[in-house]
Scaffold this active site. Structure first.
Site, short mmCIF file in Angstrom:
data_model
loop_
_atom_site.label_atom_id
_atom_site.label_comp_id
_atom_site.label_asym_id
_atom_site.label_seq_id
_atom_site.Cartn_x
_atom_site.Cartn_y
_atom_site.Cartn_z
N VAL A 100 0.86 -1.18 0.00
CA VAL A 100 0.00 0.00 0.00
C VAL A 100 0.89 1.22 0.00
CG1 VAL A 100 -1.75 1.31 1.26
CG2 VAL A 100 -1.86 -1.19 1.23
N CYS A 101 0.53 2.20 -0.80
CA CYS A 101 1.25 3.47 -0.84
C CYS A 101 2.73 3.23 -1.19
CB CYS A 101 1.05 4.21 0.49
SG CYS A 101 1.43 5.97 0.45
#
Length: 232
Positions: A100-101
Site C-alpha cells: 500500500v502506498c
C-alpha cells in the site's frame, strides 16, 4: 487452515496504510492477521500512534499474503538488509505479494517488481521506474500475484480487491457494507489531476525534504540491485 496475512509495521509508518487494510482483513473468514516487525517492542507510527507487533521476523509463519505499507519510515527500509531479506523469503512462498502506498518501493528494493505494473503514492510514482516497474496511476493495480495500492486511503480499496480474489465478490461486498465504506469526500482534491497545479506544487513543496531523501535511498537501492541508470 487459516489464510495467513502479514502486515509489515515499522517506525514512522503511515498507520492508515496498515489499519485500513487491517479492518478489512480481520473480518474475512478463516483469516489470521499478523503485524510483523523485527521485535515485539511497540513502535511509533507517524504522528505518534503506538503500534504493537504481534510476531517477529524470526517467529513469523509462512504467509499466504505479505503486505508492505508505506510512510516516511519506509525510506530507511530501502537499503536495510534484514527487512528486505525477510520480505524476499516470505514472497517465495506467498500466494500474494502486496503493498500500500510507498510500500511498493520497498517491494521494488527487494527485487520483486521488475517487469511489473504497480501503483504507489502519486508523489513517489515515478520512482518505481528505478526498480524496473511500470508506474500506473490507479487506486489498485493487479499484475499476476502482485497487488499494489495507491496512496494511503487506497489501502481499503486494495484490501477489498484482495478479499474478492480470495473469497469472491459477495464476501468482499458484504465486508464493504459492514465497514460502511461509502466515500463521499467534502472536497474533490484527492489527486494532482483534481487538485490542480497550484495545490499540487504546494503539497510537493511541503514534502520536498522527505522526497529528496527518498530519491537518494531509491537510487542507492536500485544501484545495489544492478538496475541500469536509464531506468532511474
Amino acid at each position: 487452515m487459516p489464510f495467513h496475512i502479514g502486515l509489515l509495521v515499522f517506525p514512522d509508518i503511515t498507520q492508515l496504510d496498515m489499519t485500513g487494510p487491517y479492518e478489512v482483513f480481520i473480518r474475512l473468514p478463516d483469516t489470521k492477521v499478523h503485524l510483523v516487525w523485527k521485535s515485539r517492542d511497540p513502535i511509533t507510527a507517524g504522528g505518534g500512534m503506538q503500534l504493537v507487533p504481534t510476531t517477529t521476523f524470526a517467529e513469523c509463519p509462512q504467509l499466504d499474503l505479505i503486505c508492505v505499507p508505506g510512510g516516511s519510515g519506509m525510506n530507511a527500509l530501502l537499503n536495510e538488509a534484514e527487512t528486505l531479506d525477510f520480505i524476499r523469503a516470505q514472497a517465495k512462498g506467498a500466494r500474494y505479494v502486496t503493498s500500500v502506498c510507498t510500500g511498493a518501493l520497498v517491494l521494488g528494493a527487494a527485487g520483486l517488481l521488475k517487469g511489473k505494473r504497480a501503483a504507489t503514492h502519486w508523489m513517489s510514482r515515478d520512482m518505481l521506474k528505478a526498480f524496473g516497474a511500470t508506474p500506473v496511476a490507479k487506486r489498485v493495480v493487479e499484475d499476476g500475484n502482485v497487488i499494489t495500492g495507491g496512496g494511503v486511503t487506497a489501502g481499503i480499496d486494495f484490501a477489498l480487491t484482495v478479499a474478492a480474489r480470495i473469497h469472491g465478490r459477495h464476501v468482499a461486498k458484504k465486508t464493504q457494507l459492514a465497514i460502511e465504506y461509502n466515500p463521499q469526500p467534502p472536497f474533490d482534491d484527492g489527486s494532482p489531476e483534481q487538485a490542480g497545479p497550484a495545490l499540487t506544487a504546494e503539497a510537493l513543496a511541503d514534502a520536498a525534504a522527505m522526497l529528496e531523501e527518498r530519491r537518494k535511498d531509491v537510487e542507492q537501492a536500485a544501484a545495489r540491485l544492478g538496475y541500469p541508470t536509464s531506468q532511474r
